[in-house]
Design an enzyme around this catalytic site. Structure first.
Site, PDB file in Angstrom:
ATOM      1  N   LYS A  34      25.667  54.826  65.706  1.00 48.34           N
ATOM      2  CA  LYS A  34      24.759  55.147  64.605  1.00 48.34           C
ATOM      3  C   LYS A  34      25.535  55.902  63.537  1.00 48.34           C
ATOM      4  O   LYS A  34      26.230  56.880  63.825  1.00 48.34           O
ATOM      5  CB  LYS A  34      23.584  55.995  65.089  1.00 48.34           C
ATOM      6  CG  LYS A  34      22.580  56.339  63.972  1.00 48.34           C
ATOM      7  CD  LYS A  34      21.408  57.128  64.490  1.00 48.34           C
ATOM      8  CE  LYS A  34      21.705  58.605  64.608  1.00 48.34           C
ATOM      9  NZ  LYS A  34      21.751  59.292  63.283  1.00 48.34           N
ATOM     10  N   MET A  62      19.438  55.184  57.560  1.00 52.57           N
ATOM     11  CA  MET A  62      19.243  55.659  56.192  1.00 52.57           C
ATOM     12  C   MET A  62      17.805  56.095  55.913  1.00 52.57           C
ATOM     13  O   MET A  62      17.543  56.726  54.898  1.00 52.57           O
ATOM     14  CB  MET A  62      19.645  54.557  55.201  1.00 52.57           C
ATOM     15  CG  MET A  62      21.116  54.185  55.264  1.00 52.57           C
ATOM     16  SD  MET A  62      22.221  55.588  54.997  1.00 52.57           S
ATOM     17  CE  MET A  62      21.855  55.997  53.305  1.00 52.57           C
ATOM     18  N   LYS A  63      16.871  55.728  56.773  1.00 54.75           N
ATOM     19  CA  LYS A  63      15.459  56.127  56.612  1.00 54.75           C
ATOM     20  C   LYS A  63      14.988  55.892  55.179  1.00 54.75           C
ATOM     21  O   LYS A  63      14.467  56.793  54.508  1.00 54.75           O
ATOM     22  CB  LYS A  63      15.252  57.578  57.020  1.00 54.75           C
ATOM     23  CG  LYS A  63      15.593  57.860  58.482  1.00 54.75           C
ATOM     24  CD  LYS A  63      15.290  59.292  58.847  1.00 54.75           C
ATOM     25  CE  LYS A  63      15.647  59.587  60.285  1.00 54.75           C
ATOM     26  NZ  LYS A  63      17.115  59.647  60.503  1.00 54.75           N
ATOM     27  N   LEU A  64      15.122  54.655  54.704  1.00 56.59           N
ATOM     28  CA  LEU A  64      14.765  54.330  53.331  1.00 56.59           C
ATOM     29  C   LEU A  64      13.270  54.518  53.099  1.00 56.59           C
ATOM     30  O   LEU A  64      12.441  54.233  53.959  1.00 56.59           O
ATOM     31  CB  LEU A  64      15.148  52.886  53.007  1.00 56.59           C
ATOM     32  CG  LEU A  64      16.623  52.494  53.140  1.00 56.59           C
ATOM     33  CD1 LEU A  64      16.812  51.038  52.742  1.00 56.59           C
ATOM     34  CD2 LEU A  64      17.508  53.402  52.319  1.00 56.59           C
ATOM     35  N   GLN A 186      15.766  69.177  68.585  1.00 52.67           N
ATOM     36  CA  GLN A 186      14.820  68.168  69.051  1.00 52.67           C
ATOM     37  C   GLN A 186      13.674  68.841  69.806  1.00 52.67           C
ATOM     38  O   GLN A 186      13.902  69.748  70.607  1.00 52.67           O
ATOM     39  CB  GLN A 186      15.523  67.159  69.972  1.00 52.67           C
ATOM     40  CG  GLN A 186      16.728  66.481  69.366  1.00 52.67           C
ATOM     41  CD  GLN A 186      16.364  65.400  68.381  1.00 52.67           C
ATOM     42  OE1 GLN A 186      15.205  65.156  68.101  1.00 52.67           O
ATOM     43  NE2 GLN A 186      17.370  64.730  67.849  1.00 52.67           N
ATOM     44  N   ARG A 207      25.003  64.754  70.078  1.00 52.22           N
ATOM     45  CA  ARG A 207      25.755  65.937  70.482  1.00 52.22           C
ATOM     46  C   ARG A 207      26.179  65.969  71.955  1.00 52.22           C
ATOM     47  O   ARG A 207      27.293  66.429  72.243  1.00 52.22           O
ATOM     48  CB  ARG A 207      24.957  67.196  70.121  1.00 52.22           C
ATOM     49  CG  ARG A 207      25.106  67.579  68.657  1.00 52.22           C
ATOM     50  CD  ARG A 207      24.068  68.572  68.199  1.00 52.22           C
ATOM     51  NE  ARG A 207      22.761  67.943  68.042  1.00 52.22           N
ATOM     52  CZ  ARG A 207      21.701  68.538  67.495  1.00 52.22           C
ATOM     53  NH1 ARG A 207      21.810  69.794  67.087  1.00 52.22           N
ATOM     54  NH2 ARG A 207      20.562  67.903  67.362  1.00 52.22           N
TER      55      ARG A 207
END
Length: 230
Positions: A34, A62-64, A186, A207
């Site tokens: 990713k 990119m969460k457009l 999270q 991570r």
């Protein structure tokens, strides 16, 4: 599906050189990466294309979210890069435009339902009256109607969503943490095995691998848990 493809390593790194070194270190243990804002804005788009050219799969996160024409044209351009997944926010107009932009390509657009760093208090602060599960359910139904190929959602919503969508959609879950790992920012998390048993197709892990003392060993341990759960 190659079982190794179920693990997507999040290259949440601010240097292409560091990302290249990590990919080389992980070798064949990881096939899918990713690439998100942190790397994209540090030269990550050419790097993503180089990953594709090397035979790796790429999830461009990119969460457009914009007016329909802008989203459609952006998705068309991204489709030409050869990446496998692209995220958009799961708002109906945005999802419709993204489906149109990806038409005729192999790109799979994923709708981000509710970010895994959000809980009920965060939604309330943003003006939403629904619970997290109710808002996810609403967006799942809209994505199904629009014909989106897949969704990004927390492992906590995976089981109910899988029962609802069957095999019609890919479910990709961030918020995956091996047992004993720090949850970081999270809030809705699950172990890799539990997320797969809940119905996830792909697990996004950052991570716990990227920041591990031995990233390859950490990736192989997760791959082993995936193999045992599938």
């Amino acid at each position: 599906m190659d079982q190794r493809d179920r693990l997507i390593v999040a290259l949440d790194i601010d240097s292409v050189a560091r990302a290249e070194a990590l990919v080389a270190q992980l070798g064949d243990s990881v096939t899918f990466y990713k690439v998100g804002y942190q790397l994209v804005f540090n030269g990550g788009l050419p790097f993503a294309q180089a990953l594709v050219a090397s035979g790796k799969k790429v999830f461009l996160d990119m969460k457009l979210h914009d007016i329909g024409n802008t989203v459609a044209k952006g998705v068309e351009a991204i489709a030409r890069m050869g990446v496998t997944f692209l995220t958009v926010h799961a708002f109906p107009q945005t999802m419709r435009a993204a489906v149109e932009g990806a038409r005729g390509s192999d790109l799979k657009v994923l709708g981000v339902t509710v970010l895994t760093s959000y809980d009920a208090a965060d939604l309330a602060e943003s003006g939403y009256r629904q619970s997290v599960s109710d808002l996810v359910s609403l967006r799942v139904g809209q994505a199904l109607e629009i014909g989106l190929p897949g969704l990004v959602l927390s492992p906590e919503e995976a089981a109910a969503t899988r029962r609802r969508v069957g095999d019609r959609m890919l479910l990709v879950t961030p918020g995956v943490r091996p047992a004993g790992s720090d949850s970081g920012d999270q809030k809705r998390i699950m172990t890799p095995g539990d997320a797969l048993r809940a119905g996830a197709d792909h697990l996004v892990v950052g991570r716990p691998i990227v920041a591990a003392a031995d990233p390859k060993a950490a990736a192989l341990a997760i791959q082993a848990e995936i193999a045992a759960a599938v």
